[in-house]
Design a protein around this motif. Structure first.
Motif, PDB file in Angstrom:
ATOM      1  N   LEU A   1      -0.431  -6.923   1.371  1.00  0.00           N
ATOM      2  CA  LEU A   1       0.376  -7.994   1.941  1.00  0.00           C
ATOM      3  C   LEU A   1       1.733  -7.470   2.395  1.00  0.00           C
ATOM      4  O   LEU A   1       2.232  -7.870   3.460  1.00  0.00           O
ATOM      5  CB  LEU A   1       0.555  -9.118   0.920  1.00  0.00           C
ATOM      6  CG  LEU A   1       1.309 -10.362   1.411  1.00  0.00           C
ATOM      7  CD1 LEU A   1       0.686 -10.919   2.691  1.00  0.00           C
ATOM      8  CD2 LEU A   1       1.328 -11.442   0.325  1.00  0.00           C
ATOM      9  N   VAL A   2       2.332  -6.580   1.628  1.00  0.00           N
ATOM     10  CA  VAL A   2       3.619  -5.990   2.020  1.00  0.00           C
ATOM     11  C   VAL A   2       3.475  -5.236   3.334  1.00  0.00           C
ATOM     12  O   VAL A   2       4.296  -5.389   4.251  1.00  0.00           O
ATOM     13  CB  VAL A   2       4.148  -5.050   0.914  1.00  0.00           C
ATOM     14  CG1 VAL A   2       5.280  -4.172   1.452  1.00  0.00           C
ATOM     15  CG2 VAL A   2       4.641  -5.855  -0.272  1.00  0.00           C
ATOM     16  N   LEU A   3       2.436  -4.424   3.458  1.00  0.00           N
ATOM     17  CA  LEU A   3       2.221  -3.661   4.681  1.00  0.00           C
ATOM     18  C   LEU A   3       1.947  -4.582   5.863  1.00  0.00           C
ATOM     19  O   LEU A   3       2.530  -4.406   6.948  1.00  0.00           O
ATOM     20  CB  LEU A   3       1.050  -2.693   4.495  1.00  0.00           C
ATOM     21  CG  LEU A   3       0.678  -1.837   5.719  1.00  0.00           C
ATOM     22  CD1 LEU A   3       1.861  -0.977   6.153  1.00  0.00           C
ATOM     23  CD2 LEU A   3      -0.541  -0.969   5.413  1.00  0.00           C
ATOM     24  N   GLY A   4       1.079  -5.569   5.673  1.00  0.00           N
ATOM     25  CA  GLY A   4       0.761  -6.484   6.762  1.00  0.00           C
ATOM     26  C   GLY A   4       1.969  -7.277   7.214  1.00  0.00           C
ATOM     27  O   GLY A   4       2.216  -7.437   8.419  1.00  0.00           O
ATOM     28  N   LEU A   5       2.761  -7.776   6.260  1.00  0.00           N
ATOM     29  CA  LEU A   5       3.958  -8.541   6.606  1.00  0.00           C
ATOM     30  C   LEU A   5       4.970  -7.670   7.322  1.00  0.00           C
ATOM     31  O   LEU A   5       5.612  -8.103   8.285  1.00  0.00           O
ATOM     32  CB  LEU A   5       4.562  -9.139   5.333  1.00  0.00           C
ATOM     33  CG  LEU A   5       5.791 -10.043   5.503  1.00  0.00           C
ATOM     34  CD1 LEU A   5       5.489 -11.211   6.441  1.00  0.00           C
ATOM     35  CD2 LEU A   5       6.252 -10.559   4.146  1.00  0.00           C
ATOM     36  N   ALA A   6       5.120  -6.422   6.881  1.00  0.00           N
ATOM     37  CA  ALA A   6       6.062  -5.512   7.527  1.00  0.00           C
ATOM     38  C   ALA A   6       5.676  -5.259   8.983  1.00  0.00           C
ATOM     39  O   ALA A   6       6.535  -5.248   9.874  1.00  0.00           O
ATOM     40  CB  ALA A   6       6.125  -4.188   6.760  1.00  0.00           C
ATOM     41  N   VAL A   7       4.393  -5.065   9.251  1.00  0.00           N
ATOM     42  CA  VAL A   7       3.925  -4.831  10.622  1.00  0.00           C
ATOM     43  C   VAL A   7       4.212  -6.042  11.497  1.00  0.00           C
ATOM     44  O   VAL A   7       4.727  -5.914  12.621  1.00  0.00           O
ATOM     45  CB  VAL A   7       2.416  -4.497  10.634  1.00  0.00           C
ATOM     46  CG1 VAL A   7       1.881  -4.490  12.066  1.00  0.00           C
ATOM     47  CG2 VAL A   7       2.160  -3.149   9.975  1.00  0.00           C
TER      48      VAL A   7
END
Length: 321
Positions: free
Chosen positions: A232-238
């Motif tokens: 979720l952190v990676l997806g939100l950052a993108v």
């Protein structure tokens, strides 16, 4: 501002204001729903500010990698350091406030930004608030008050730390909008995507100390949530990097006060997402207030139509709403 600078500003003005406005509305839509993944991360034990710092750090790394070829065009200026710090305050105020407080009340205080934008735009840009623009600001704020006020919540004044956090974030957002506009005027040839790097580096610089101060050693992930948190952190950052790069296009080309009005669309998206994701009912007052905000943003496009050269604002003062 000299006559030559004014002429240069008109040369670099965006002839497609609809495209610039849509870029701001897209960013507003992303942030209108961003409260939800941060609350999910907080529910998994990461902590609101720790989640903000981790997402910002990841977004900064992604933007540095994706836009590495444009970094050579970044010029040293106090403007970009100030933009980064203002973005960091905006992000920290928004995330911590929306995670720990009443989402819609925090957003109401956050979106007192037209008031701060009018003040800062006058100070840094020489923009003056026209009579029509003042009416649109009043309409937008009336819509926000109509949509968000309830007897249980009370008058829109900070009542706790989360609400003060939202107010501080709104002030940071106004400063970020105004300084981004000034950077676009001073360095019109600079790639707008560079400010995406500046924004998330600033969010990291502000977010990490805030996370250590507010969350400290209280971060304990729920059992088996490690992979979900990382994903979720990676997806939100993108998503945030992409949306911010798109928003920078509009920030560079639109008057700061108009950006402030368009970004009020975030409240409408937040109200709908709260109803959809958190089963909060959208009352007739909220719907009517949302329509007032959308109307103010749409009418601002008429107020800010490009003027002929003969009716352009005097040097040093840009007529803006």
């Amino acid at each position: 501002m000299s006559a030559s600078n004014v002429a240069a500003q008109h040369v670099h003005a965006d002839p497609h204001s609809v495209k610039s406005s849509l870029s701001i509305l897209f960013g507003a839509s992303v942030w209108g729903i961003a409260w939800f993944p941060y609350r999910v991360l907080n529910g998994w034990g990461l902590g609101g500010m720790s989640a903000a710092a981790l997402v910002s750090c990841t977004a900064a790394l992604i933007s540095l990698i994706v836009f590495r070829r444009q970094l050579s065009g970044l010029r040293g200026s106090w403007l970009f350091a100030a933009i980064g710090l203002a973005a960091g305050v905006t992000n920290a105020g928004f995330v911590w406030g929306s995670v720990n407080g009443h989402v819609m009340r925090v957003l109401l205080l956050f979106y007192l930004t037209p008031v701060w934008t009018a003040l800062f735009a006058r100070m840094f840009l020489g923009e003056r608030l026209s009579a029509a623009g003042l009416l649109l600001v009043a309409l937008a704020l009336f819509g926000a008050g109509l949509m968000l006020w309830t007897p249980e919540v009370g008058v829109p004044l900070p009542g706790n730390a989360a609400e003060w956090s939202g107010l501080a974030g709104g002030m940071g957002f106004a400063v970020n909008n105004v300084l981004s506009r000034r950077a676009g005027q001073r360095f019109p040839e600079m790639d707008a995507r560079l400010r995406t790097v500046v924004v998330y580096v600033g969010c990291t610089v502000v977010g990490v100390p805030c996370a250590l101060l507010l969350d400290g050693s209280h971060v304990v992930l729920a059992r088996g949530a490690g992979v979900s948190v990382a994903s979720l952190v990676l997806g939100l950052a993108v998503v945030l990097v992409v949306s911010n790069a798109i928003v920078q296009y509009g920030l560079q080309r639109l008057p700061a006060n108009r950006v402030s009005l368009l970004m009020l669309f975030e409240i409408v998206v937040a109200a709908v997402s709260a109803w959809w994701l958190a089963t909060e009912t959208l009352s007739w007052k909220e719907a009517a207030g949302g329509l007032c905000i959308v109307a103010a943003g749409a009418l601002s496009g008429l107020v800010h139509r490009a003027k002929p050269a003969s009716t352009a604002a005097a040097p040093g003062v840009e007529a803006a709403a």
